[in-house]
Scaffold this active site. Structure first.
Site, mmCIF file in Angstrom:
data_model
loop_
_atom_site.group_PDB
_atom_site.id
_atom_site.type_symbol
_atom_site.label_atom_id
_atom_site.label_comp_id
_atom_site.label_asym_id
_atom_site.label_seq_id
_atom_site.Cartn_x
_atom_site.Cartn_y
_atom_site.Cartn_z
ATOM 1 N N ARG A 154 79.088 63.990 79.424
ATOM 2 C CA ARG A 154 78.533 63.996 78.053
ATOM 3 C C ARG A 154 79.261 65.051 77.216
ATOM 4 O O ARG A 154 79.537 64.854 76.044
ATOM 5 C CB ARG A 154 77.020 64.272 78.082
ATOM 6 C CG ARG A 154 76.450 64.600 76.711
ATOM 7 C CD ARG A 154 74.982 64.239 76.529
ATOM 8 N NE ARG A 154 74.124 64.605 77.613
ATOM 9 C CZ ARG A 154 73.678 65.853 77.873
ATOM 10 N NH1 ARG A 154 74.022 66.873 77.102
ATOM 11 N NH2 ARG A 154 72.871 66.081 78.893
ATOM 12 N N TYR A 168 81.044 53.850 52.149
ATOM 13 C CA TYR A 168 80.602 52.809 53.076
ATOM 14 C C TYR A 168 79.061 52.774 53.059
ATOM 15 O O TYR A 168 78.413 53.826 53.155
ATOM 16 C CB TYR A 168 81.151 53.110 54.479
ATOM 17 C CG TYR A 168 80.483 52.323 55.563
ATOM 18 C CD1 TYR A 168 80.502 50.926 55.533
ATOM 19 C CD2 TYR A 168 79.823 52.943 56.614
ATOM 20 C CE1 TYR A 168 79.875 50.188 56.520
ATOM 21 C CE2 TYR A 168 79.203 52.215 57.607
ATOM 22 C CZ TYR A 168 79.230 50.835 57.547
ATOM 23 O OH TYR A 168 78.606 50.102 58.529
ATOM 24 N N ASP A 186 86.146 61.015 54.752
ATOM 25 C CA ASP A 186 86.204 59.873 55.671
ATOM 26 C C ASP A 186 87.588 59.246 55.502
ATOM 27 O O ASP A 186 87.903 58.693 54.448
ATOM 28 C CB ASP A 186 85.080 58.882 55.312
ATOM 29 C CG ASP A 186 85.010 57.701 56.283
ATOM 30 O OD1 ASP A 186 86.070 57.313 56.823
ATOM 31 O OD2 ASP A 186 83.910 57.157 56.484
ATOM 32 N N LYS A 220 88.126 51.111 63.639
ATOM 33 C CA LYS A 220 88.960 50.371 62.677
ATOM 34 C C LYS A 220 90.444 50.479 63.036
ATOM 35 O O LYS A 220 90.859 49.948 64.040
ATOM 36 C CB LYS A 220 88.662 50.861 61.266
ATOM 37 C CG LYS A 220 87.174 51.081 60.971
ATOM 38 C CD LYS A 220 86.337 49.832 61.104
ATOM 39 C CE LYS A 220 84.907 50.142 60.667
ATOM 40 N NZ LYS A 220 83.913 49.211 61.078
HETATM 41 C C1 LIG Z 1 84.688 53.869 55.930
HETATM 42 C C2 LIG Z 1 83.756 53.753 57.098
HETATM 43 N N1 LIG Z 1 83.231 54.864 57.629
HETATM 44 C C3 LIG Z 1 82.386 54.800 58.686
HETATM 45 C C4 LIG Z 1 82.010 53.595 59.243
HETATM 46 C C5 LIG Z 1 81.065 53.566 60.413
HETATM 47 O O1 LIG Z 1 81.782 53.346 61.590
HETATM 48 P P1 LIG Z 1 81.215 52.598 62.895
HETATM 49 O O2 LIG Z 1 80.959 51.180 62.514
HETATM 50 O O3 LIG Z 1 82.300 52.796 63.894
HETATM 51 O O4 LIG Z 1 79.958 53.306 63.264
HETATM 52 C C6 LIG Z 1 82.540 52.415 58.723
HETATM 53 C C7 LIG Z 1 82.149 51.109 59.304
HETATM 54 O O5 LIG Z 1 82.407 50.066 58.768
HETATM 55 C C8 LIG Z 1 83.432 52.493 57.621
HETATM 56 O O6 LIG Z 1 83.953 51.397 57.068
#
Ligand SMILES: Cc1ncc(COP(=O)(O)O)c(C=O)c1O
Length: 383
Positions: free
Chosen positions: A52, A104, A176, A201
């Site tokens: 962990r 997002y 992000d 992604k």
């Molecule tokens: C820009 C962005 N940040 C964070 C996330 C969240 O990631 P996860 O789906 O891996 O939890 C996403 C998911 O689509 C995203 O597009």
């Protein structure tokens, strides 16, 4: 031993020296599928005690990510949301975080539910407008939370300007970097303190694994975040760490092809009579084109567009054959999304409408297929 390798090499070898540390000289990192590690003696450790907290496969992935983002530490989490979640623990009751307005949707959901319940306050502005950001900083503001390009309207925020404001008001900058990945943009070098990623992604790259990262500068932030990480237990599994490491090996070649395809599709969309607007920061008439060019080495492969009728939006989603109508982004397969119902479905209607995430708005993640095949698929779906 840290070597001065170029980005493409570091995607595969990190800063160097991994293979020497692998049992039997394995070229690919072994998957240490173990929950726990035996102690060589009382008070002694092999360097790993319990997965962990840390695991050798995950450690190798984290080292590669630190090398790519220029971070002092990178923490591999089970999902992007888990990565964002542990960052919230840096803040306390009454703290205010000023965010890019078209984040997002899942991030907005987390801020508005879990964050607000913990007494944190959030507000959302167009962070491409520097004066607006300044006007919205309060005395309780502790951080700026930025997505650039933003999701899904692809607005560009100037990191250098945000850094100036952060220094003036004593703020942290969280960015992000999912949409561009460190291949095109390195926020820590542009003034951010913390970078988060959905590793699901571009980093994973094959739509087959969920992962997230927090990459940081400085020991203090790293220690605080690692403490929350081991406490809440949102660790990336050894097998998923292996998959993301494997994905990252081809990051540079995938992203070059994806970007090349995205440019072709953006230009094709611009010339279609049914398309009323195209949002792609690689187009010279995009309002953020110059700022993006200044701070990033590419525009990536995410684009959005608007069509003339709602019927056509629905027809496109239901008629694409090669392109999948699916949530997510960044993988080798091209996907098309309906942000209003999917990625931003939980964003309140009035905010969605203010952002222009309406029924005629579509977002595309362009993959590595042949660009002509993708255009042909769109062409038949438009008719
Ligand atoms: C820009 C962005 N940040 C964070 C996330 C969240 O990631 P996860 O789906 O891996 O939890 C996403 C998911 O689509 C995203 O597009």
């Amino acid at each position: 031993m840290a070597e001065n390798y170029q980005f493409e090499t570091r995607c595969i070898h990190g800063d160097g020296g991994f293979v020497e540390g692998h049992p039997y000289g394995a070229v690919s990192v072994p998957i240490f599928q173990t929950a726990t590690f035996a102690h060589p003696g009382i008070g002694k450790s092999t360097g790993y005690d319990y997965s962990r907290e840390s695991n050798p496969t995950r450690y190798e992935l984290e080292s590669v990510m630190s090398s790519l983002e220029g971070a002092d530490d990178s923490i591999a989490c089970s999902t992007g949301m888990a990565a964002i979640g542990i960052c919230l623990e840096l803040f306390g009751e009454g703290d205010h975080i000023l965010c890019t307005e078209d984040l997002y949707g899942g991030t907005v959901r987390m801020f508005e539910s879990i964050g607000e319940k913990r007494g944190l306050k959030f507000s959302y502005v167009d962070t491409s407008d520097i004066d607006l950001v300044r006007k919205n900083i309060r005395k309780e503001t502790k951080a700026l939370y930025i997505e650039t390009p933003s999701n899904p309207t692809m607005r560009i925020t100037d990191f250098a300007e945000m850094r100036k404001l952060a220094d003036e008001f004593g703020l942290l900058i969280l960015a992000d970097n999912t949409f561009l990945s460190p291949y095109f943009q390195k926020p820590l070098q542009l003034g951010a303190d913390i970078v988060v990623h959905s590793g699901t992604k571009f980093l994973g790259g094959h739509n087959d694994v969920l992962a997230g990262f927090v990459c940081v500068k400085g020991k203090e932030l790293s220690e605080k975040l690692r403490y929350t990480y081991k406490t809440v237990g949102c660790s990336l599994s050894p097998f998923d760490s292996f998959l993301v490491l494997r994905g990252i090996k081809t990051l540079s070649v995938r992203l070059e092809r994806q970007q090349e395809n995205a440019k072709k599709i953006a230009l094709w969309l611009k010339n279609r009579p049914e398309v009323t607007e195209v949002y792609y920061p690689g187009l010279e008439d995009h309002p953020g084109y110059e700022v993006n060019r200044k701070q990033a080495t590419g525009a990536g492969s995410m684009l959005s567009f608007r069509v003339d009728t709602v019927e056509r939006t629905r027809k496109i989603l239901e008629s694409v054959k090669l392109i999948s109508y699916a949530e997510s982004l960044g993988g080798v397969e091209s996907l098309i999304t309906y942000p209003m119902l999917q990625t931003h479905g939980d964003v309140p209607v009035e905010i969605r409408e203010h952002l222009g995430i309406t029924e005629d708005f579509l977002r595309m993640s362009v993959g590595i297929e042949n660009a002509e095949d993708l255009i042909k698929d769109l062409e038949q779906a438009f008719q």
